[in-house]
Design a protein around this motif. Sequence first.
Motif, PDB file in Angstrom:
ATOM      1  N   ARG A 105      18.271  39.490  29.497  1.00  0.00           N
ATOM      2  CA  ARG A 105      17.100  40.064  28.847  1.00  0.00           C
ATOM      3  C   ARG A 105      16.544  39.067  27.836  1.00  0.00           C
ATOM      4  NH1 ARG A 105      16.354  45.644  25.287  1.00  0.00           N
ATOM      5  NH2 ARG A 105      14.157  45.840  25.792  1.00  0.00           N
ATOM      6  N   ARG A 107      14.225  38.276  24.649  1.00  0.00           N
ATOM      7  CA  ARG A 107      13.569  38.909  23.504  1.00  0.00           C
ATOM      8  C   ARG A 107      12.171  38.312  23.349  1.00  0.00           C
ATOM      9  NH1 ARG A 107      12.903  36.663  19.161  1.00  0.00           N
ATOM     10  NH2 ARG A 107      14.780  35.447  18.727  1.00  0.00           N
ATOM     11  N   PRO A 108      11.170  39.142  22.979  1.00  0.00           N
ATOM     12  CA  PRO A 108       9.844  38.566  22.730  1.00  0.00           C
ATOM     13  C   PRO A 108       9.900  37.611  21.535  1.00  0.00           C
ATOM     14  CG  PRO A 108       9.813  40.979  22.568  1.00  0.00           C
ATOM     15  CD  PRO A 108      11.225  40.589  22.767  1.00  0.00           C
ATOM     16  N   GLN A 185      23.391  35.135  21.530  1.00  0.00           N
ATOM     17  CA  GLN A 185      23.273  34.567  20.194  1.00  0.00           C
ATOM     18  C   GLN A 185      22.794  35.645  19.226  1.00  0.00           C
ATOM     19  OE1 GLN A 185      20.372  31.513  20.200  1.00  0.00           O
ATOM     20  NE2 GLN A 185      20.844  30.797  18.154  1.00  0.00           N
ATOM     21  N   THR A 186      23.170  35.535  17.972  1.00  0.00           N
ATOM     22  CA  THR A 186      22.688  36.468  16.959  1.00  0.00           C
ATOM     23  C   THR A 186      21.161  36.477  16.940  1.00  0.00           C
ATOM     24  OG1 THR A 186      24.650  36.179  15.630  1.00  0.00           O
ATOM     25  CG2 THR A 186      22.699  36.958  14.490  1.00  0.00           C
ATOM     26  N   THR A 188      19.177  37.890  19.187  1.00  0.00           N
ATOM     27  CA  THR A 188      18.495  37.913  20.484  1.00  0.00           C
ATOM     28  C   THR A 188      18.337  39.329  21.038  1.00  0.00           C
ATOM     29  OG1 THR A 188      20.621  37.428  21.490  1.00  0.00           O
ATOM     30  CG2 THR A 188      19.115  35.584  21.198  1.00  0.00           C
ATOM     31  N   THR A 191      22.062  44.350  19.642  1.00  0.00           N
ATOM     32  CA  THR A 191      22.085  45.656  18.994  1.00  0.00           C
ATOM     33  C   THR A 191      20.829  46.439  19.352  1.00  0.00           C
ATOM     34  OG1 THR A 191      23.341  44.644  17.223  1.00  0.00           O
ATOM     35  CG2 THR A 191      22.409  46.798  16.780  1.00  0.00           C
ATOM     36  N   TYR A 192      19.711  45.753  19.445  1.00  0.00           N
ATOM     37  CA  TYR A 192      18.457  46.410  19.865  1.00  0.00           C
ATOM     38  C   TYR A 192      18.654  47.079  21.218  1.00  0.00           C
ATOM     39  CZ  TYR A 192      13.469  46.887  20.877  1.00  0.00           C
ATOM     40  OH  TYR A 192      12.245  47.374  21.191  1.00  0.00           O
ATOM     41  N   ARG A 196      20.076  50.912  19.292  1.00  0.00           N
ATOM     42  CA  ARG A 196      18.936  51.540  18.623  1.00  0.00           C
ATOM     43  C   ARG A 196      19.036  53.054  18.715  1.00  0.00           C
ATOM     44  NH1 ARG A 196      14.127  48.535  16.994  1.00  0.00           N
ATOM     45  NH2 ARG A 196      13.106  50.545  16.974  1.00  0.00           N
ATOM     46  N   ASN A 295      19.683  35.914  10.960  1.00  0.00           N
ATOM     47  CA  ASN A 295      19.244  37.302  10.969  1.00  0.00           C
ATOM     48  C   ASN A 295      20.082  38.030   9.940  1.00  0.00           C
ATOM     49  OD1 ASN A 295      18.885  39.991  11.422  1.00  0.00           O
ATOM     50  ND2 ASN A 295      18.695  39.756  13.634  1.00  0.00           N
ATOM     51  N   SER A 298      22.458  40.584  11.145  1.00  0.00           N
ATOM     52  CA  SER A 298      23.371  40.237  12.234  1.00  0.00           C
ATOM     53  C   SER A 298      24.815  40.433  11.822  1.00  0.00           C
ATOM     54  CB  SER A 298      23.165  38.808  12.643  1.00  0.00           C
ATOM     55  OG  SER A 298      23.771  37.992  11.671  1.00  0.00           O
TER      56      SER A 298
HETATM   57  P1  ADP Z   1      21.484  40.886  17.709  1.00  0.00           P
HETATM   58  O1  ADP Z   1      22.153  42.195  17.684  1.00  0.00           O
HETATM   59  O2  ADP Z   1      21.655  40.170  19.007  1.00  0.00           O
HETATM   60  O3  ADP Z   1      21.872  40.013  16.571  1.00  0.00           O
HETATM   61  P2  ADP Z   1      19.130  42.390  17.095  1.00  0.00           P
HETATM   62  O4  ADP Z   1      19.260  43.479  18.086  1.00  0.00           O
HETATM   63  O5  ADP Z   1      19.522  42.708  15.708  1.00  0.00           O
HETATM   64  O6  ADP Z   1      19.916  41.111  17.593  1.00  0.00           O
HETATM   65  O7  ADP Z   1      17.650  41.853  17.180  1.00  0.00           O
HETATM   66  C1  ADP Z   1      17.116  40.918  16.269  1.00  0.00           C
HETATM   67  C2  ADP Z   1      15.682  41.286  15.943  1.00  0.00           C
HETATM   68  O8  ADP Z   1      14.856  41.184  17.095  1.00  0.00           O
HETATM   69  C3  ADP Z   1      15.551  42.716  15.447  1.00  0.00           C
HETATM   70  O9  ADP Z   1      14.575  42.745  14.443  1.00  0.00           O
HETATM   71  C4  ADP Z   1      15.061  43.474  16.664  1.00  0.00           C
HETATM   72  O10 ADP Z   1      14.284  44.568  16.299  1.00  0.00           O
HETATM   73  C5  ADP Z   1      14.232  42.413  17.385  1.00  0.00           C
HETATM   74  N1  ADP Z   1      14.290  42.589  18.828  1.00  0.00           N
HETATM   75  C6  ADP Z   1      15.328  42.320  19.629  1.00  0.00           C
HETATM   76  N2  ADP Z   1      15.054  42.572  20.914  1.00  0.00           N
HETATM   77  C7  ADP Z   1      13.794  43.016  20.943  1.00  0.00           C
HETATM   78  C8  ADP Z   1      12.905  43.460  21.995  1.00  0.00           C
HETATM   79  N3  ADP Z   1      13.296  43.468  23.285  1.00  0.00           N
HETATM   80  N4  ADP Z   1      11.675  43.847  21.652  1.00  0.00           N
HETATM   81  C9  ADP Z   1      11.281  43.825  20.354  1.00  0.00           C
HETATM   82  N5  ADP Z   1      12.053  43.433  19.333  1.00  0.00           N
HETATM   83  C10 ADP Z   1      13.293  43.026  19.604  1.00  0.00           C
END
Ligand code: ADP
Length: 934
Positions: A105, A107-108, A185-186, A188, A191-192, A196, A295, A298
């Motif tokens: 997946r 991330r944008p 990677q942190t 990316t 957790t999202y 969520r 982050n 993170s």
């Molecule tokens: P990780 O758990 O891998 O460290 P997070 O889930 O905390 O990463 O995501 C980092 C940031 O990117 C957060 O602010 C999250 O809301 C945003 N983000 C991650 N994936 C997406 C997505 N597919 N669409 C929009 N925002 C995203």
Amino acid sequence: MQAALDWGVPTFNSAMATSSGGGSGSGGGGTYSYRNGATHSHKSSSKLDTHTHKPLSLNSSSNSSSKNHVKSKSLGPSSTTQRRNSTTSKDHHPSVPGRVRVAVRLRPRNAEESVADADFADCVELQPELKRLKLRKNNWDADTYAFDEVLTEFASQKRVYEVVARPVVESVLDGYNGTIMAYGQTGTGKTYTLGRLGEEDTAARGIMVRSMEDILADVSLETDSVSVSYLQLYMESIQDLLDPANDNITIVEDPRTGDVSLPGASLVEIRDQQSFVELLRLGEVHRFAANTKLNTESSRSHAILMVHVRRSIKGRDAGHSSENGNHPHSVKSLKPPVVRKGKLVVVDLAGSERIDKSGSEGHTLEEAKSINLSLSALGKCINALAENSAHVPFRDSKLTRLLRDSFGGTARTSLVITIGPSPKHRGETASTIMFGQRAMKVENMVKLKEEFDYKSLARKLDVELDKLIMEHERQQKAFEDEIERMATEAQHRLSEAERNYIDLLEKEKSKYEKDYMDSIRKLEDQLAMNQRKNEDSHIKSRAEVYSEELADLKKMLQKETLLRKAAEGEVNHLKIQVSELKMSEASRKSEILKVHKMLEEEVHQKEKLEREIAILQSQLLQLSLESDQTRHQFERDGLEKDVSSVDSLTSQVKHQQQASGNGEKPSIAKLFEQGLGLQKILSLLEAEDADVRIHAVKVVANLAAEEANQGKIVEAGGLTSLLRLLQSSQDETIHRVAAGAIANLAMNETNQELIMSQGGISLLSMTAASAEDPQTLRMVAGAIANLCGNDKLQSKLRGEGGIKALLGMVRCRHPDVHAQVARGIANFAKCESRASSLGTKSARSFLIEDGALAWIVQNANNEASSIRRHIELALCHLAQHETNARDMINGGALWELVRISRDCSREDIKTLAHRTLVSSPTFQAEMRRMRISY
Ligand code: ADP
Ligand code: MG
């Protein structure tokens, strides 16, 4: 301090190593096939462009090579259907092989990246319809990887749930163990994707929340139970997120089944969705999150959610029942009831990046080691499983002990790897992708977890028996009642008909009697009148009177007959009504049969449509493959055309720049599509405008990446122009792109001589000396490495400082640069050993003369395999020549050779090292002196 997760970034271009003859570690160009997680995957890399002769070009559409490598993939029916079939058709406790499914997946871009990387293209390009991902190596070259699912930055949370998690959740509901993991990677989006809660926006709900919704919708809370533990693994200690005081939970393994459990962890029974969400929120509050540079939210810890689902299954639905489940009642009730226990494990892994990069502060050395331990142990286990090793080091960490069942075990496992688009983190992204690729090769034996519950069988049978007795009694009573009712009704109708008949007869009789009396009276009157008439006039004769009487009597008789017929008609009518009632009953039955038939036809029609959909899907895939090829053909045709003026190109380039300034991707290939001639493009390499020059060199580089174009470019003087650019330009981007193009051209032997004769070595050395960007150094090193593989150019290359230049580049610590340097050295050493075996060289190796030995020895055990392999080969080649032996001993190379001959995982290199050691008298003597038994 580095995590041991670095599997090495793919080398600059494995194709470049062709002249080194086995110097490159190019993977096997295996095919990739996957049938719905239920069958095999080939034990070879699913990276698609591991061919050895053709470099890739920038354009996604011009990936001509991939068509040779992507074998047709069969898209089976939906995994759910397949899964249900596979469970229902098996005997007791079916085991189904299932490969770990891996989705990627993207991330944008976040706000910061949109600003900082506005001018750069994303480091990956996704082709979701082909389930492929391209990882850019540089501006014009990319590696392609296949995944089970490719989720773009636009993929909704719902879709991610459907493809990644739903099949696993359904498995768990059917009594299998299931695992869903996120790796990356942190920052990316792990957790999202998983965690969520989506309370502010339902569409944002992650996999944990959606899984529980599906589970609660499917179970029945009267007979089934759902309970949850939520844990954190940090520094090799397991903490209860639902009770933080409980912070050193031990893992218990059942020696019989191998199942792991955590008896110390809180287990909370879940009865509704809201209480589950509350629980997750509570866990989140407790979760230890170390701030990092990347982050602030993170986490360095692994979060683990375990959902235990215990279901009672009726005999009819159990996995061991026959396929159609169509049993007569008596057989059904003899099936033992079954309890199925599925366990869903959702793991939000700690960030996969190297610790030094995350910049986390305040970590002790001990902490950093522990953090690395679990993740790197996971990487090692997956490597071992992917390579089918006999030993998988599951016991090395708590995480791998907990996940033992998830990888290579009995669970159904989905892994989502998350990546970001930024070219800055290309190295991390590549290593995440490699993790995913390896995980795709891990096969599990999916096993149904069900038990027979005999006590409850007996209880249930009792209840069932009682129910049957009651039901039977009820039915018998109803049957008797019905018979009685029908008899009374028939009796009733019969007596009614009789009554009617008697009434009618009675009426007729009285009417007849009345008529009879009337006619008697009339006759009497007549008689009296006749007597009177007779007496009076004697006119009417007696005979006349009698005949009139007779006629009247006849009329009366006819009337009587008619009435009797009417009564008979009434009786017939009643009989018809009775038979009509019977007929309407029969027609109702035939109506029901008709509806049944229609239903069957509907089902049949539906199946036909489903088959058509499957065919259409496979045609769609075919079409997108063909469109790729067509586009590629179109671009090639564009090369032949010629064009208008240089001015128009300049304006096109300007236009392109504006477009890219607006955030669009600059499309160099477009220029070419619009039909520019090669000569024109080459002349633009000397254009006044620096931007035009940059774009022109990119176009040339892009063309040079296609083997078919290389001859034309060199013929048109392109190689000379590129070399001149290295000298005349101060711009590092130009240096980088030009060096890359030269590297591609330097794969060909004639071009290698041409480069040398035009002072290429000193130009490349100069470029290397001033370069700062590791990618520039990688290109230059790649070019020199190719030249090193030419037997004829050995002494000239060395004489002009080629080896020194190569060694100078190791000042940049980037592993990709080191890999190219190592490849160059291996190529050079190979040529030298060839020369010495032919007797054309007898002196000491130039590599040793130029002081390369120290670096070689230092990197002989480099953790990046791309570096290590080349160095190991170089050492073997150097050792072939006895003149080098003494220097090698003094430089410590003997130890490395001994190590290679014992431990090297590549059998051919291991054998080569062994043979070399055995055949060298100098090495033999030294080993005897050092008392190394060999
Ligand atoms: P990780 O758990 O891998 O460290 P997070 O889930 O905390 O990463 O995501 C980092 C940031 O990117 C957060 O602010 C999250 O809301 C945003 N983000 C991650 N994936 C997406 C997505 N597919 N669409 C929009 N925002 C995203
Ligand atoms: Mg996270």
